[in-house]
Design a protein around this motif. Structure first.
Motif, PDB file in Angstrom:
ATOM      1  N   GLU A  17      29.465  18.905  28.552  1.00  0.00           N
ATOM      2  CA  GLU A  17      29.293  18.163  28.296  1.00  0.00           C
ATOM      3  C   GLU A  17      29.720  17.332  29.961  1.00  0.00           C
ATOM      4  N   ASN A  18      29.801  17.769  30.608  1.00  0.00           N
ATOM      5  CA  ASN A  18      30.118  16.852  32.069  1.00  0.00           C
ATOM      6  C   ASN A  18      29.409  17.217  33.509  1.00  0.00           C
ATOM      7  N   GLU A  44      27.299  10.094  29.813  1.00  0.00           N
ATOM      8  CA  GLU A  44      28.017  11.178  28.897  1.00  0.00           C
ATOM      9  C   GLU A  44      29.263  10.997  28.755  1.00  0.00           C
TER      10      GLU A  44
END
Length: 159
Positions: free
Chosen positions: A35-36, A156
């Motif tokens: 996700e990052n 994000e």
């Protein structure tokens, strides 16, 4: 008359807790890495810019101390504007390098200040460093790269 509580309620087994924590850390790290990705890229960019800032700051200090250049280019014989700008960048570049390496918000602010300052000096005061448009272009590219990565990293993360 001491009654013991059942093992699963009364006593805590440190090994099972550690195991649960390590499994949670592994699974959360896997999710976090997917996700990052833009945040990690932003931090990598900030670290590269920290190295660049450190090199620029050390170069300015080398100019002040006389490690680079000839006697004709010595710090003492330069104009007051050149001396002032060189001292300014010698200090602020190293401060921004520390902040960028740590990926702190103040580091990015100080670095942005140096980027804009160098572009302004090159464009508005060409007598100080010569008005090199290549330096302005490189600084603008660094700034655009930072803004793009910061924007993607902010997208994000939920608000």
């Amino acid at each position: 008359m001491s009654e013991q509580m059942p093992r699963d309620l009364g006593s805590r087994d440190p090994t099972s807790r550690d195991h649960a924590m390590s499994v949670a850390a592994i699974s959360s790290g896997r999710i976090e890495s997917d996700e990052n990705i833009w945040t990690r890229r932003l931090v990598l960019f900030l670290r590269v810019m920290a190295v660049v800032s450190m090199m620029q700051g050390l170069y300015h200090w080398a100019q002040v101390t006389g490690f680079v250049g000839t006697e004709d280019d010595a710090f003492e014989v330069q104009t007051m504007g050149w001396q002032t700008a060189t001292i300014y960048f010698a200090v602020i570049e190293l401060v921004s390098a520390v902040g960028l390496w740590l990926a702190t918000p103040w580091g990015a602010v100080v670095w942005l200040t140096t980027v804009v300052s160098m572009a302004v000096i090159e464009l508005m005061f060409p007598t100080i460093y010569g008005g090199n448009l290549l330096i302005v272009g490189v600084q603008a590219a660094f700034l655009a790269g930072y803004l793009a990565l910061a924007w993607m990293a902010a997208r994000e993360r939920p608000p």
